[in-house]
Write an enzyme that holds these catalytic residues in place. Structure first.
Site, PDB file in Angstrom:
ATOM      1  N   THR A 147       0.933  -1.262   0.120  1.00 41.52           N
ATOM      2  CA  THR A 147       0.108  -0.086   0.077  1.00 41.52           C
ATOM      3  C   THR A 147       0.772   1.134  -0.143  1.00 41.52           C
ATOM      4  O   THR A 147       0.528   2.223  -0.578  1.00 41.52           O
ATOM      5  CB  THR A 147      -0.910   0.109   1.479  1.00 41.52           C
ATOM      6  OG1 THR A 147      -1.818  -1.155   1.187  1.00 41.52           O
ATOM      7  CG2 THR A 147      -1.815   1.031   1.267  1.00 41.52           C
ATOM      8  N   TYR A 179       6.106 -13.359   2.651  1.00 44.04           N
ATOM      9  CA  TYR A 179       4.777 -13.038   1.913  1.00 44.04           C
ATOM     10  C   TYR A 179       4.677 -13.838   0.877  1.00 44.04           C
ATOM     11  O   TYR A 179       5.529 -13.921  -0.178  1.00 44.04           O
ATOM     12  CB  TYR A 179       5.027 -11.398   1.414  1.00 44.04           C
ATOM     13  CG  TYR A 179       3.454 -10.952   1.185  1.00 44.04           C
ATOM     14  CD1 TYR A 179       2.328 -11.584   1.109  1.00 44.04           C
ATOM     15  CD2 TYR A 179       3.632  -9.558   1.007  1.00 44.04           C
ATOM     16  CE1 TYR A 179       1.128 -10.967   0.892  1.00 44.04           C
ATOM     17  CE2 TYR A 179       2.310  -8.894   0.660  1.00 44.04           C
ATOM     18  CZ  TYR A 179       0.977  -9.853   0.697  1.00 44.04           C
ATOM     19  OH  TYR A 179      -0.093  -9.101   0.345  1.00 44.04           O
ATOM     20  N   LYS A 191       2.501 -14.698   5.478  1.00 42.02           N
ATOM     21  CA  LYS A 191       1.442 -13.813   5.125  1.00 42.02           C
ATOM     22  C   LYS A 191       1.033 -14.321   3.604  1.00 42.02           C
ATOM     23  O   LYS A 191       2.116 -14.499   2.835  1.00 42.02           O
ATOM     24  CB  LYS A 191       1.851 -12.336   4.975  1.00 42.02           C
ATOM     25  CG  LYS A 191       0.689 -11.518   4.485  1.00 42.02           C
ATOM     26  CD  LYS A 191       1.021 -10.085   4.643  1.00 42.02           C
ATOM     27  CE  LYS A 191       0.053  -9.002   4.301  1.00 42.02           C
ATOM     28  NZ  LYS A 191       0.334  -7.580   4.111  1.00 42.02           N
TER      29      LYS A 191
END
Length: 308
Positions: free
Chosen positions: A45, A132, A157
């Site tokens: 983000t 991730y 994640k």
């Protein structure tokens, strides 16, 4: 160990494309005051893909200074192995509490190569590291177990949405770590993670990243509490009137998972500026849609307060 709603700030840019550190500080301060469980700075983000190393270091330092130890600060690292190691070292030197390891640049790799990439970055600092699982960095059960046993790797994640595979990884990792008692956490990292969180909770993944928290923290927190407290009616209303419409809007243009959030931050009073290429800013009609979606979400909360 992390808990609560995880805050992923945007990176404000000026109209000429430079990082606006004052607005970044204001954005982080506002978010931390709202009560997240952690700050993940300069990640997806935050447009990690578009940052250079000096900007990154200043961004991390800003987050660490503003947060002032109230919650942990994790910073992104990724790209080529050399770049990822440099970003990890910068995160350490600028005071971050941990690293979110983003996928290597572009290449498709065998599982052994993905493990070696993780080992190389983990060796660049002693910070706790969350891997991730997304894009070209997709772990299988064996590789997930191998990296989970690295001393500094503390979390996994997922951004694939493959619940079959992730469920098996969760079970395999927990079983492998049980004899040592090593703490380890799993995260839902899909865009607008709230819409898939009910499914992730069913396989033991209770933490998730909330991009919504960056611009509408009261909606993100209300959803989190509704899940935690078993308020199925409020969960359903927030999904129906806010999160599902937000996803429909997000899916209209590639990259809107970032662009919409920056527009929301600006809409709420902090000028987040444009996104950097190759992303594009949202259109005026889509901004109108976003405004209406946020209003609908807040109407759900108003109704909930009126009842109680």
């Amino acid at each position: 160990m992390l808990d609560g709603v995880l805050f992923f700030p945007v990176t404000p840019f000026t109209t000429s494309g430079e990082v606006d550190y004052d607005l970044l500080a204001a954005h982080i301060a506002k978010g931390v005051d709202a009560g997240p469980g952690g700050v993940f700075i300069a990640c997806g983000t935050g447009e990690f893909h578009a940052l250079e190393i000096e900007e990154f270091g200043k961004i991390v330092r800003t987050a660490v200074d503003i947060t002032a130890g109230r919650v942990p600060v994790y910073a992104g690292a990724g790209g080529s192995v050399a770049q990822a190691k440099a970003f990890a070292a910068s995160a350490k030197s600028n005071g971050a509490d941990g690293i979110l390891l983003l996928p290597p640049y572009l290449v498709t790799m065998p599982q052994a190569g993905l493990v070696n990439y993780t080992k190389a970055v983990a060796a660049a600092s002693d910070l706790p590291l969350i891997v991730y699982n997304r894009g070209n960095a997709r772990f299988d059960e064996a590789s997930a177990v191998e990296v989970a046993q690295l001393p500094t790797v503390v979390g996994f994640k997922d951004g694939t949405g493959d619940l079959d595979q992730v469920g098996r990884i969760v079970r395999a990792v927990l079983d492998a770590l049980e004899p040592s008692g090593k703490p380890f956490q799993f995260f839902n990292g899909l865009p607008t993670a709230e819409v898939s969180q009910q499914a992730y909770r069913a396989i033991g993944v209770t933490l998730y990243s909330s991009a919504t928290f960056a611009f509408a923290p009261e909606l993100a927190l209300a959803f989190y509490q509704s899940m935690e407290n078993g308020n199925d009616k409020l969960t359903a209303a927030l999904l129906r009137d806010f999160f599902h419409p937000l996803v429909r809007l997000r899916d209209k243009v590639p990259g809107y998972a970032v662009s919409l959030i920056k527009a929301g931050v600006t809409m709420e009073g902090i000028e987040a500026g444009p996104v950097r290429p190759p992303l594009v800013d949202i259109s005026a009609p889509h901004l109108e849609e976003l405004t209406a979606i946020v209003a609908a979400g807040r109407a759900v909360l108003a109704d909930e307060l009126a009842v109680h």
